[in-house]
Design a protein around this motif. Structure first.
Motif: not given
Length: 289
Positions: A10, A91, A173, A195, A255-256
């Motif tokens: 990531t 995240a 994530a 989220s 997912g950030v």
């Protein structure tokens, strides 16, 4: 831009997505240099020794600055050696359980664990990772006795969730596809808000288990004594970069959330998280062994 983790992870992908826009904003070439090892400490050590001239920075999760100095011996004095510049994103972690676990909510997981102490297990990406620390924080706040099973990264932990070898873990994530396909079930998320990727999932606080709000902040750091005008220039360049729709889409795929905090706010976030982790690590006797 030094990255303390392997290519493809990531942090590395975030750095590479941002590199070209940062080059345009700064008018300077931006080279990504991977220096993996010791949960980012090898890269941090290199950055701390670099000249404070504005040509060396580090992109890292803030665990490098918060948890690492408490867990690694001998400790790097990262607090004095590196300066926070700006955050790039946040995240949340996702409380994911194997699909046949007899718990569909955090409260049911808590009740199941309390009814069978020492019988359930949770996985993490390794001792000292944010997944591990949040797992221990959950145990503390939920008052449960659960076995920790460390893995070499998030992917192997998810594979054992799918295979039923462990009961749950806090996913960074990486398991969105499996959740959407129904191969694993999402019980809740960490943090102070729901989220945007799974708005139907409650936060743990909403579910009645308070105090589990740690996620993964990512940001830019510079060697201490880097001049303030250089710090500001980099912060402005990151802010410009993170406002680009293409960058925001790429971060979302990881997912950030692209959340930019200025130097002062980012430093306050780091200090607040460090205080929580200090209490947790000392109270629960967490170590890397």
């Amino acid at each position: 831009m030094v990255v303390g983790f392997p290519a493809g992870g990531t942090t590395d992908v975030m750095a590479r997505v941002a590199a070209a826009p940062l080059r345009d904003a700064l008018g300077q070439p931006v080279v990504i240099e991977n220096r993996p090892g010791a949960s980012g400490n090898i890269a941090a050590s290199e950055v701390m020794r670099a000249p404070a001239d504005g040509y060396t920075f580090m992109i890292a999760p803030i665990s490098v600055r918060t948890a690492n100095p408490m867990l690694f011996k001998p400790a790097l004095d990262i607090e004095r050696g590196m300066t926070p510049v700006v955050s790039m994103g946040y995240a949340q972690l996702y409380l994911v359980a194997r699909k046949d676990l007899k718990a569909d909510t955090p409260q049911q997981l808590q009740a199941l664990a309390q009814a069978s102490p020492g019988q359930l297990s949770y996985g993490s990406g390794g001792a000292g990772t944010q997944m591990h620390l949040v797992g221990e924080l959950f145990k503390q706040q939920a008052q449960v006795d659960v076995i920790h099973v460390p893995y070499r990264g998030a992917a192997p932990a998810m594979q054992d969730i799918l295979g039923g070898q462990i009961d749950y873990y806090f996913d960074p994530a990486s398991g969105f596809q499996h959740i959407r396909e129904g191969k694993a079930k999402l019980l809740a998320v960490t943090g102070t808000h729901r989220s945007s990727f799974f708005p139907e999932a409650p936060t743990l606080t909403e579910a009645g288990i308070e105090g589990v709000e740690l996620g993964n902040w990512f940001g830019v750091f510079a060697p201490t004594n880097t001049p303030a005008p250089i710090i500001q220039r980099m912060a402005d360049a990151v802010k410009t970069t993170m406002a680009l729709p293409a960058v925001q889409r790429s971060f979302s795929e990881l997912g950030v959330e692209p959340i930019v905090q200025d130097t002062t706010t980012f430093s306050a976030t780091i200090n607040a998280e460090a205080a929580v982790l200090k209490q947790l690590i000392e109270t629960r006797g967490i170590s890397l062994e």
